[in-house]
Design a protein around this motif. Structure first.
Motif, PDB file in Angstrom:
ATOM      1  N   ASP A  95      71.164  80.866 110.134  1.00  9.94           N
ATOM      2  CA  ASP A  95      70.452  81.197 108.897  1.00  9.94           C
ATOM      3  C   ASP A  95      69.911  79.930 108.245  1.00  9.94           C
ATOM      4  O   ASP A  95      70.677  79.044 107.861  1.00  9.94           O
ATOM      5  CB  ASP A  95      71.412  81.924 107.943  1.00  9.94           C
ATOM      6  CG  ASP A  95      70.711  82.447 106.700  1.00  9.94           C
ATOM      7  OD1 ASP A  95      69.475  82.275 106.580  1.00  9.94           O
ATOM      8  OD2 ASP A  95      71.402  83.022 105.842  1.00  9.94           O
TER       9      ASP A  95
ATOM     10  N   GLY B 291      68.730  79.930 105.449  1.00  9.44           N
ATOM     11  CA  GLY B 291      68.985  80.068 104.013  1.00  9.44           C
ATOM     12  C   GLY B 291      67.680  80.220 103.246  1.00  9.44           C
ATOM     13  O   GLY B 291      66.650  80.622 103.795  1.00  9.44           O
ATOM     14  N   LYS B 292      67.705  79.887 101.971  1.00 12.28           N
ATOM     15  CA  LYS B 292      66.519  80.033 101.125  1.00 12.28           C
ATOM     16  C   LYS B 292      65.570  78.850 101.350  1.00 12.28           C
ATOM     17  O   LYS B 292      65.973  77.702 101.270  1.00 12.28           O
ATOM     18  CB  LYS B 292      66.929  80.117  99.660  1.00 12.28           C
ATOM     19  CG  LYS B 292      67.711  81.379  99.335  1.00 12.28           C
ATOM     20  CD  LYS B 292      68.079  81.452  97.866  1.00 12.28           C
ATOM     21  CE  LYS B 292      68.857  82.726  97.566  1.00 12.28           C
ATOM     22  NZ  LYS B 292      69.256  82.798  96.141  1.00 12.28           N
TER      23      LYS B 292
ATOM     24  N   SER C  47      63.011  72.130 106.586  1.00 13.78           N
ATOM     25  CA  SER C  47      64.315  72.769 106.447  1.00 13.78           C
ATOM     26  C   SER C  47      64.932  72.785 107.839  1.00 13.78           C
ATOM     27  O   SER C  47      64.246  73.109 108.823  1.00 13.78           O
ATOM     28  CB  SER C  47      64.192  74.194 105.916  1.00 13.78           C
ATOM     29  OG  SER C  47      63.785  74.199 104.568  1.00 13.78           O
TER      30      SER C  47
ATOM     31  N   HIS D 215      68.626  73.430 110.423  1.00 16.69           N
ATOM     32  CA  HIS D 215      69.953  74.038 110.594  1.00 16.69           C
ATOM     33  C   HIS D 215      70.423  73.764 112.014  1.00 16.69           C
ATOM     34  O   HIS D 215      69.676  73.962 112.970  1.00 16.69           O
ATOM     35  CB  HIS D 215      69.925  75.539 110.332  1.00 16.69           C
ATOM     36  CG  HIS D 215      71.274  76.110 110.028  1.00 16.69           C
ATOM     37  ND1 HIS D 215      72.273  76.218 110.978  1.00 16.69           N
ATOM     38  CD2 HIS D 215      71.814  76.577 108.878  1.00 16.69           C
ATOM     39  CE1 HIS D 215      73.348  76.739 110.428  1.00 16.69           C
ATOM     40  NE2 HIS D 215      73.093  76.975 109.147  1.00 16.69           N
TER      41      HIS D 215
ATOM     42  N   GLN E 195      62.153  88.322 103.330  1.00 14.91           N
ATOM     43  CA  GLN E 195      63.061  88.042 104.447  1.00 14.91           C
ATOM     44  C   GLN E 195      62.285  87.873 105.747  1.00 14.91           C
ATOM     45  O   GLN E 195      61.382  88.653 106.057  1.00 14.91           O
ATOM     46  CB  GLN E 195      64.063  89.195 104.593  1.00 14.91           C
ATOM     47  CG  GLN E 195      65.125  88.987 105.651  1.00 14.91           C
ATOM     48  CD  GLN E 195      66.129  87.923 105.262  1.00 14.91           C
ATOM     49  OE1 GLN E 195      66.479  87.796 104.106  1.00 14.91           O
ATOM     50  NE2 GLN E 195      66.583  87.154 106.229  1.00 14.91           N
TER      51      GLN E 195
END
Length: 199
Positions: free
Chosen positions: A64, A66-67, A79, A81, A182
């Motif tokens: 995820d 995330g935001k 971003s 991850h 989403q």
């Protein structure tokens, strides 16, 4: 939660055992027209070599980001991850062999197809991302039939962590009433035993 990919490979040598089916017999009787001919079923079982290579690779259920915020100015802003894949079991690997883990986006058919996240209600809104290995996109590597190389494993207990990287610049100056929401995507992992002997 983790998923496990289980695979085993047969060695070239196999043993064949013939099963006897002689418990039931049929009598052929030339004086009886219905019993002049008969069929016998012949069966065999190919036994796998007990020393075949087998392994278990563990992949994550979900990753995820995330935001993700829309950048205020134009330019690269990422971003990220981490994504970790582990070798849980690696039995009977031959010398010079390794377990290759390949990965591609579920929608990808060729090397130019990106890793992508698609908006849940607006399929026109798509965010692309990369998988980075040591600051290099795996998409700069070789494309195989089942994806790009994520990593190689030669024994149990090994793990490899790559990084998912999404450039938020894709959202710069976008209308968030359309682009907000989403996003989801799917990674396909594939494993196989490969020869890593030096040429």
């Amino acid at each position: 939660m983790k998923k496990k990919l289980v695979a085993g490979f047969m060695a070239a040598t196999m043993m064949v055992s013939v099963m006897s089916t002689g418990v039931f017999a049929k009598d052929l009787d030339p004086s009886n027209e219905d019993k002049k001919m008969g069929d016998t079923q012949v069966t065999a079982t190919v036994e796998e070599n007990e020393n075949k290579a087998s392994y278990v690779i563990q992949i994550p259920d979900t990753v995820d980001f995330g935001k993700i915020q829309q950048p205020e100015t134009e330019g690269n802003v990422y971003s990220t991850h981490d994504i970790t894949v582990s070798c849980i079991q690696a039995d009977n690997l031959a010398a010079g062999n390794a377990i290759a883990v390949l990965v591609k986006d579920a929608s990808a058919a060729e090397s130019s197809d990106p890793f992508r996240l698609t908006h849940s209600t607006n399929s026109d809104c798509v965010l692309n991302y990369e998988i980075m290995n040591k600051d290099e996109s795996i998409q700069n590597g070789t494309w195989y039939a089942n994806g790009f190389l994520f990593n190689l494993f030669t024994g149990a207990g090994q793990e490899a962590t790559d990084q998912l990287r999404l450039n938020r610049n894709q959202l710069y100056n976008k209308n968030l009433s359309v682009w907000g929401g989403q996003y989801t995507g799917t990674l396909n992992f594939y494993t196989k035993i490969v020869d890593v002997h030096a040429n």
